[in-house]
Write a protein that holds these residues in place. Structure first.
Motif, PDB file in Angstrom:
ATOM      1  N   HIS A   1      -7.299   4.461   9.826  1.00  0.00           N
ATOM      2  CA  HIS A   1      -6.476   4.136   8.797  1.00  0.00           C
ATOM      3  C   HIS A   1      -7.133   3.273   7.956  1.00  0.00           C
ATOM      4  O   HIS A   1      -6.586   2.640   6.703  1.00  0.00           O
ATOM      5  CB  HIS A   1      -5.094   3.535   9.165  1.00  0.00           C
ATOM      6  N   LEU A   2      -8.251   3.037   8.223  1.00  0.00           N
ATOM      7  CA  LEU A   2      -9.354   1.994   7.311  1.00  0.00           C
ATOM      8  C   LEU A   2     -10.406   3.041   6.901  1.00  0.00           C
ATOM      9  O   LEU A   2     -10.926   3.595   7.692  1.00  0.00           O
ATOM     10  CB  LEU A   2      -9.639   0.875   7.990  1.00  0.00           C
TER      11      LEU A   2
ATOM     12  N   ASP B   1      -2.555   7.835   4.556  1.00  0.00           N
ATOM     13  CA  ASP B   1      -3.686   7.729   3.773  1.00  0.00           C
ATOM     14  C   ASP B   1      -4.568   6.419   4.306  1.00  0.00           C
ATOM     15  O   ASP B   1      -3.758   5.518   4.521  1.00  0.00           O
ATOM     16  CB  ASP B   1      -3.421   7.743   2.394  1.00  0.00           C
TER      17      ASP B   1
ATOM     18  N   PHE C   1       0.834  -1.172   0.066  1.00  0.00           N
ATOM     19  CA  PHE C   1       0.008  -0.110  -0.099  1.00  0.00           C
ATOM     20  C   PHE C   1       0.748   1.287  -0.009  1.00  0.00           C
ATOM     21  O   PHE C   1       0.461   2.333  -0.447  1.00  0.00           O
ATOM     22  CB  PHE C   1      -1.118  -0.125   1.165  1.00  0.00           C
TER      23      PHE C   1
ATOM     24  N   ARG D   1      -1.434   3.119  -3.790  1.00  0.00           N
ATOM     25  CA  ARG D   1      -2.507   3.692  -3.017  1.00  0.00           C
ATOM     26  C   ARG D   1      -3.857   3.220  -3.669  1.00  0.00           C
ATOM     27  O   ARG D   1      -4.970   3.275  -2.887  1.00  0.00           O
ATOM     28  CB  ARG D   1      -2.430   4.927  -2.872  1.00  0.00           C
TER      29      ARG D   1
ATOM     30  N   ARG E   1      -7.231  -2.070  -2.665  1.00  0.00           N
ATOM     31  CA  ARG E   1      -8.481  -2.472  -1.807  1.00  0.00           C
ATOM     32  C   ARG E   1      -8.432  -3.809  -1.039  1.00  0.00           C
ATOM     33  O   ARG E   1      -7.799  -4.640  -1.790  1.00  0.00           O
ATOM     34  CB  ARG E   1      -9.891  -2.285  -2.426  1.00  0.00           C
TER      35      ARG E   1
ATOM     36  N   ILE F   1      -6.415   2.997   3.876  1.00  0.00           N
ATOM     37  CA  ILE F   1      -6.762   1.989   2.944  1.00  0.00           C
ATOM     38  C   ILE F   1      -8.339   1.904   2.792  1.00  0.00           C
ATOM     39  O   ILE F   1      -8.868   1.546   3.532  1.00  0.00           O
ATOM     40  CB  ILE F   1      -6.040   0.626   3.081  1.00  0.00           C
TER      41      ILE F   1
ATOM     42  N   LEU G   1      -0.547  -0.013   9.704  1.00  0.00           N
ATOM     43  CA  LEU G   1      -0.570   1.318   8.952  1.00  0.00           C
ATOM     44  C   LEU G   1       0.029   2.348   9.731  1.00  0.00           C
ATOM     45  O   LEU G   1       0.831   3.336   9.417  1.00  0.00           O
ATOM     46  CB  LEU G   1      -1.751   1.603   8.232  1.00  0.00           C
TER      47      LEU G   1
END
Length: 367
Positions: free
Chosen positions: A170-171, A135, A105, A109, A112, A137, A128
């Motif tokens: 982060h999700l 960013d 990732f 980016r 998925r 995910i 992450l």
């Protein structure tokens, strides 16, 4: 070193070799796109069949939107080959796999993923965070729509998981996935359709439940070669994941018919004469899988049997032209995905002349 080249004829290839008829594979892609693009749904073909970035790009050129892969290791290779709009459709569990996802990732980016547990979601979020990647995910909740393989149960369990994901910075929850894999090879079309629509009711109903609970569900992804046409008729479905249509195999064609052609075969050579109506060929378990039954000879007059890792047999009825040592035959796989995984290259030909050679990029990538 043995190195076939574009311009060679397929009858110059050593065997076993995986050959693809370009006219047929192009026709299969066109048939799928002609059938599904008018629905205005996104088509995200599953690349666990082809394991090829080149074929992913060919399908994207024809109208597909991105692709699916089963495993992180597949995504690593396909993304490194220049195709990174990928959904990883299997859960990512375990420290080693999560670490690989984070590094993937970091570079790509568009990746998925799916989750079906708070444990899995939390581990990815923490990894992450520790990696300093700001960013989020993109995440889909994997929903059990009847296969009972992976996926959270619909209803309260799905809502609870969505709430948990919503609390992880982060999700980013973007949708739901539901794969009705148990229905892909149901032979009776009406039975397959009826059961598929029941699974779609679970999937789209859960998507609505999540929306009503305040979650932004943009993607509802589902379907395979045996069910995509039915999934496409269901309001609320946004994306389809067919894969095997591009090559087909005997198991799928017995279930769904001959709308798509056999475009891939394993070119084999007769090695030995073993009787008046029996020969041995050089394609055994290391060339053709048997989990979905035995492969079939493209010439249906000859019946295949397995004789071990490197050998198979062909036999025939009295009155059929006999095969001789040195003859070439083409074998049709019974299950295309694991058969492709046994080979290094596709030799793509038109009229018997090799026009392209495609590496099986993610061969053996099962982690």
């Amino acid at each position: 070193m043995y190195s076939p080249e574009v311009g060679n004829r397929i009858d110059e290839l050593d065997t076993p070799s995986m050959i693809v008829d370009l006219d047929l594979v192009e026709a299969n892609i066109k048939k799928l796109m002609d059938k599904l693009l008018p629905t205005e749904l996104d088509i995200r073909p599953h690349l666990k069949t082809t394991k090829s970035a080149i074929l992913a790009r060919k399908m994207a050129t024809a109208g597909a939107k991105g692709g699916c892969v089963a495993k992180v290791s597949e995504a690593e290779v396909i993304a490194a080959a220049g195709f990174d709009d990928l959904l990883i459709t299997c859960e990512i569990i375990g420290e080693a796999k999560v670490k690989r996802l984070v590094e993937l990732f970091r570079k790509h980016r568009k990746i998925r993923i799916v989750v079906d547990s708070e444990v899995g979601a939390t581990a990815i979020n923490e990894a992450l965070e520790n990696a300093g990647i700001k960013d989020p995910i993109m995440v889909l909740i994997d929903l059990d729509v009847g296969l009972h393989r992976t996926g959270v149960q619909p209803g309260d369990s799905a809502v609870a998981l969505a709430r948990h994901i919503d609390g992880l910075k982060h999700l980013k929850l973007i949708g739901v996935q539901g794969y009705e894999g148990h229905l892909q090879h149901v032979h009776d079309r009406e039975d397959r359709k009826t059961q598929c629509l029941q699974s779609m009711k679970i999937l789209t109903g859960t998507a609505d439940t999540l929306r009503n609970a305040g979650f932004n569900i943009e993607v509802v992804t589902t379907g395979g070669t045996g069910t995509a046409e039915f999934c496409a008729t269901v309001p609320g479905v946004t994306e389809l994941q067919p894969g095997s249509f591009i090559f087909m195999d005997t198991d799928y064609q017995r279930a769904v018919g001959s709308f798509y052609s056999y475009s891939l075969t394993i070119l084999s050579t007769v090695l030995s004469k073993q009787g008046p109506r029996s020969v041995t060929i050089d394609s055994g378990l290391k060339s053709l899988t048997t989990d979905s039954g035995l492969a079939e000879c493209k010439d249906s007059r000859y019946s295949y049997g397995v004789l071990g890792d490197e050998h198979g047999s062909l036999s025939w009825e009295d009155g059929t032209p006999p095969l001789s040592v040195g003859d070439r035959v083409e074998m049709v796989p019974s299950h295309i995905d694991p058969t492709v995984n046994l080979h290094d290259f596709y030799y793509a030909h038109r009229g018997g002349v090799i026009e392209e050679i495609w590496p099986v990029d993610s061969r053996g990538k099962v982690q």
